[in-house]
Design a protein around this motif. Structure first.
Motif, PDB file in Angstrom:
ATOM      1  N   ARG A 147       0.723  -1.101   0.183  1.00  0.00           N
ATOM      2  CA  ARG A 147       0.050  -0.106  -0.008  1.00  0.00           C
ATOM      3  C   ARG A 147       0.870   1.252  -0.038  1.00  0.00           C
ATOM      4  NH1 ARG A 147      -4.319   2.559   4.552  1.00  0.00           N
ATOM      5  NH2 ARG A 147      -5.366   4.119   2.822  1.00  0.00           N
ATOM      6  N   TRP A 148       2.018   1.296   0.848  1.00  0.00           N
ATOM      7  CA  TRP A 148       2.862   2.395   0.937  1.00  0.00           C
ATOM      8  C   TRP A 148       4.165   2.179   0.299  1.00  0.00           C
ATOM      9  CZ3 TRP A 148      -0.695   5.645   1.652  1.00  0.00           C
ATOM     10  CH2 TRP A 148      -1.620   5.673   2.608  1.00  0.00           C
ATOM     11  N   ARG A 149       4.770   2.900  -0.647  1.00  0.00           N
ATOM     12  CA  ARG A 149       6.031   2.861  -1.323  1.00  0.00           C
ATOM     13  C   ARG A 149       6.756   3.813  -0.999  1.00  0.00           C
ATOM     14  NH1 ARG A 149       1.910   0.611  -4.465  1.00  0.00           N
ATOM     15  NH2 ARG A 149       1.542   2.696  -5.619  1.00  0.00           N
ATOM     16  N   LEU A 150       7.631   3.894  -0.361  1.00  0.00           N
ATOM     17  CA  LEU A 150       8.578   4.972   0.375  1.00  0.00           C
ATOM     18  C   LEU A 150       9.979   4.758  -0.256  1.00  0.00           C
ATOM     19  CD1 LEU A 150       7.539   4.455   4.003  1.00  0.00           C
ATOM     20  CD2 LEU A 150       6.414   5.887   2.396  1.00  0.00           C
ATOM     21  N   LEU A 151      10.721   5.813  -0.332  1.00  0.00           N
ATOM     22  CA  LEU A 151      11.949   5.947  -0.509  1.00  0.00           C
ATOM     23  C   LEU A 151      12.907   6.479   0.294  1.00  0.00           C
ATOM     24  CD1 LEU A 151      14.239   6.107  -3.148  1.00  0.00           C
ATOM     25  CD2 LEU A 151      13.735   8.451  -3.460  1.00  0.00           C
ATOM     26  N   ALA A 152      13.663   6.177   0.726  1.00  0.00           N
ATOM     27  CA  ALA A 152      14.701   6.238   2.038  1.00  0.00           C
ATOM     28  C   ALA A 152      15.970   6.841   1.812  1.00  0.00           C
ATOM     29  CB  ALA A 152      14.527   5.182   3.084  1.00  0.00           C
ATOM     30  N   GLN A 153      16.642   7.671   2.349  1.00  0.00           N
ATOM     31  CA  GLN A 153      18.185   8.182   2.414  1.00  0.00           C
ATOM     32  C   GLN A 153      18.526   8.400   3.659  1.00  0.00           C
ATOM     33  OE1 GLN A 153      20.994   7.533   1.739  1.00  0.00           O
ATOM     34  NE2 GLN A 153      21.314   8.754  -0.384  1.00  0.00           N
ATOM     35  N   GLY A 154      19.599   8.425   4.202  1.00  0.00           N
ATOM     36  CA  GLY A 154      20.022   8.924   5.424  1.00  0.00           C
ATOM     37  C   GLY A 154      21.464   8.618   5.954  1.00  0.00           C
ATOM     38  N   ASP A 155      21.593   8.925   7.017  1.00  0.00           N
ATOM     39  CA  ASP A 155      22.977   8.498   7.797  1.00  0.00           C
ATOM     40  C   ASP A 155      23.066   7.293   8.496  1.00  0.00           C
ATOM     41  OD1 ASP A 155      21.487   9.140   9.857  1.00  0.00           O
ATOM     42  OD2 ASP A 155      22.163  11.130  10.300  1.00  0.00           O
ATOM     43  N   SER A 156      23.889   6.889   9.561  1.00  0.00           N
ATOM     44  CA  SER A 156      24.103   5.801  10.050  1.00  0.00           C
ATOM     45  C   SER A 156      23.102   5.288  10.697  1.00  0.00           C
ATOM     46  CB  SER A 156      25.024   5.894  10.947  1.00  0.00           C
ATOM     47  OG  SER A 156      25.151   6.790  11.881  1.00  0.00           O
ATOM     48  N   TRP A 157      21.889   6.068  11.049  1.00  0.00           N
ATOM     49  CA  TRP A 157      20.748   5.656  11.735  1.00  0.00           C
ATOM     50  C   TRP A 157      19.869   4.629  10.720  1.00  0.00           C
ATOM     51  CZ3 TRP A 157      17.580   8.771  15.830  1.00  0.00           C
ATOM     52  CH2 TRP A 157      18.189   8.815  16.874  1.00  0.00           C
ATOM     53  N   PHE A 158      20.095   4.877   9.435  1.00  0.00           N
ATOM     54  CA  PHE A 158      19.459   4.094   8.141  1.00  0.00           C
ATOM     55  C   PHE A 158      20.161   3.142   7.641  1.00  0.00           C
ATOM     56  CE2 PHE A 158      15.844   6.850   6.665  1.00  0.00           C
ATOM     57  CZ  PHE A 158      15.284   7.010   7.593  1.00  0.00           C
ATOM     58  N   ARG A 164       0.348  -0.621   9.796  1.00  0.00           N
ATOM     59  CA  ARG A 164      -1.086  -1.353   9.860  1.00  0.00           C
ATOM     60  C   ARG A 164      -1.199  -2.069   8.342  1.00  0.00           C
ATOM     61  NH1 ARG A 164      -1.909   2.789  13.033  1.00  0.00           N
ATOM     62  NH2 ARG A 164      -2.675   2.494  15.164  1.00  0.00           N
ATOM     63  N   ASP A 165      -0.850  -1.250   7.418  1.00  0.00           N
ATOM     64  CA  ASP A 165      -0.979  -1.892   6.002  1.00  0.00           C
ATOM     65  C   ASP A 165       0.636  -2.165   5.597  1.00  0.00           C
ATOM     66  OD1 ASP A 165      -3.731  -1.701   4.895  1.00  0.00           O
ATOM     67  OD2 ASP A 165      -3.350   0.316   5.962  1.00  0.00           O
ATOM     68  N   LYS A 166       0.874  -2.994   4.525  1.00  0.00           N
ATOM     69  CA  LYS A 166       1.830  -3.320   4.104  1.00  0.00           C
ATOM     70  C   LYS A 166       2.651  -1.991   3.552  1.00  0.00           C
ATOM     71  CE  LYS A 166       2.706  -7.007   2.025  1.00  0.00           C
ATOM     72  NZ  LYS A 166       2.846  -8.391   0.672  1.00  0.00           N
ATOM     73  N   ALA A 167       3.844  -2.063   3.999  1.00  0.00           N
ATOM     74  CA  ALA A 167       4.733  -0.707   3.220  1.00  0.00           C
ATOM     75  C   ALA A 167       6.060  -1.333   3.070  1.00  0.00           C
ATOM     76  CB  ALA A 167       4.931   0.133   4.599  1.00  0.00           C
ATOM     77  N   LEU A 168       6.732  -0.568   1.966  1.00  0.00           N
ATOM     78  CA  LEU A 168       7.737  -0.952   1.589  1.00  0.00           C
ATOM     79  C   LEU A 168       8.794   0.106   1.239  1.00  0.00           C
ATOM     80  CD1 LEU A 168       9.682  -2.878  -0.400  1.00  0.00           C
ATOM     81  CD2 LEU A 168       8.887  -1.468  -2.375  1.00  0.00           C
ATOM     82  N   ALA A 169      10.132   0.240   1.720  1.00  0.00           N
ATOM     83  CA  ALA A 169      10.964   1.359   1.547  1.00  0.00           C
ATOM     84  C   ALA A 169      12.132   0.882   0.712  1.00  0.00           C
ATOM     85  CB  ALA A 169      11.554   1.836   2.714  1.00  0.00           C
ATOM     86  N   VAL A 170      12.639   1.483  -0.403  1.00  0.00           N
ATOM     87  CA  VAL A 170      13.798   1.405  -1.050  1.00  0.00           C
ATOM     88  C   VAL A 170      14.891   2.386  -0.450  1.00  0.00           C
ATOM     89  CG1 VAL A 170      14.969   1.555  -3.327  1.00  0.00           C
ATOM     90  CG2 VAL A 170      12.566   0.873  -3.279  1.00  0.00           C
ATOM     91  N   ASN A 171      15.667   1.624   0.204  1.00  0.00           N
ATOM     92  CA  ASN A 171      16.954   2.405   1.020  1.00  0.00           C
ATOM     93  C   ASN A 171      18.035   2.355   0.412  1.00  0.00           C
ATOM     94  OD1 ASN A 171      17.945   3.542   3.277  1.00  0.00           O
ATOM     95  ND2 ASN A 171      18.239   1.528   4.311  1.00  0.00           N
ATOM     96  N   CYS A 172      18.373   4.034   0.110  1.00  0.00           N
ATOM     97  CA  CYS A 172      19.460   4.159  -0.737  1.00  0.00           C
ATOM     98  C   CYS A 172      20.866   4.489   0.030  1.00  0.00           C
ATOM     99  CB  CYS A 172      19.163   5.528  -1.566  1.00  0.00           C
ATOM    100  SG  CYS A 172      18.109   5.366  -2.724  1.00  0.00           S
TER     101      CYS A 172
END
Length: 304
Positions: free
Chosen positions: A24-35, A55-63
């Motif tokens: 349901r949720w498609r997310l793009l992620a970027q970050g420092d050492s916490w990610f 609560r609903d299926k979520a995905l992150a593509v973590n750069c």
């Protein structure tokens, strides 16, 4: 509740490609050492993304996943996968962007020495801490050690970089989608470095400036609270920072590390990185914030 599923940019190139429509949720992620999902980071301490639940299926593509974690906000310019997936015409449409940025910049600013190697003094507007001869009156509390001119320089830098990031978002197919940032929890300055021999970070800086050890925790709190207030102030300005949403991690009760400890203590793995219990506490609260915004953006309706 389902844990956030995480992929890397390389996973998107697999044959067959992953079915993003299953989420349901498609997310793009970027970050420092916490990610960061680098092997060194994962072997050393927890990752905030791992503890996000929805609560609903979520995905992150973590750069931040298999590359080095961001050390400065400007490193976004050298993060081609993230920039492409954020702004390219053929990139997926993301429901939101997850960011963990600004903390490394704050630590770096705090580490700026009072003098250059040749003895030349560093200007007050280029550092966050004051030399003993520059301390304010005791009545100012720990603010007497803090460089407000240096903070203004840092705030201008971070604000400009965030405006640029939002402009990249609005160049692509995810224009206007929410950008989720967290502020940082307050670390205890202590001699607890990472397993890769980096750090400690704040501890040597406060010692170098001769700040009394009894005030270290309060100085750390002052700096991290300044960052949290700055980010919340930017998020409140939806004209300049449209779609920016900030979660205040300082509001989550965490167990402080013991002063002087050199290893895993309280909710902290080392001086500036959370352990699993710390990540769990912040991620659970941040998850609710993220999902509330996402549901609000779609009127609470399922996407077709």
């Amino acid at each position: 509740m389902d844990h956030l599923a995480c992929l890397t940019p390389a996973d998107l190139q697999a044959n067959p490609a992953p079915d993003l429509s299953a989420f349901r949720w498609r997310l793009l992620a970027q970050g420092d050492s916490w990610f960061s999902f680098t092997a060194a980071q994962m072997n050393a301490h927890a990752n905030l993304l791992e503890e996000l639940v929805f609560r609903d299926k979520a995905l992150a593509v973590n750069c931040a996943g298999q590359s080095n974690a961001l050390s400065h906000m400007v490193d976004l310019e050298s993060a081609p996968e993230f920039v492409r997936l954020l702004s390219a015409d053929d990139a997926p449409v993301w429901d939101g962007i997850l960011l963990s940025v600004g903390g490394n910049d704050l630590v770096k600013a705090a580490q700026t020495p009072a003098h250059l190697p040749d003895g030349e003094p560093v200007a007050l507007h280029l550092r966050l801490l004051r030399r003993q001869t520059e301390w304010g009156p005791p009545s100012a509390g720990v603010a007497r050690y803090f460089s407000e001119p240096g903070w203004a320089t840092y705030a201008d830098y971070l604000s400009a970089n965030l405006r640029h990031l939002l402009s990249l978002r609005d160049q692509g197919r995810s224009a206007g989608k929410p950008v989720f940032m967290h502020s940082y929890a307050v670390p205890m300055p202590r001699p607890a470095g990472a397993e890769d021999a980096s750090g400690p970070w704040l501890y040597p800086a406060l010692k170098a400036y001769a700040i009394p050890a009894a005030d270290w925790a309060a100085v750390s709190r002052l700096m991290v609270y300044h960052l949290a207030q700055l980010l919340k102030r930017l998020a409140a300005d939806q004209q300049l920072y449209p779609g920016l949403h900030v979660f205040d991690s300082t509001a989550v009760p965490l167990a402080l590390a013991a002063p002087g400890s050199s290893g895993n203590s309280g909710d902290w793995f080392n001086e500036i990185h959370l352990n699993h219990s710390g990540c769990f506490k912040i991620a659970r609260a941040w998850s609710e914030h993220i999902e509330g915004v996402l549901n609000g953006n779609t009127g609470g309706k399922k996407k077709a």
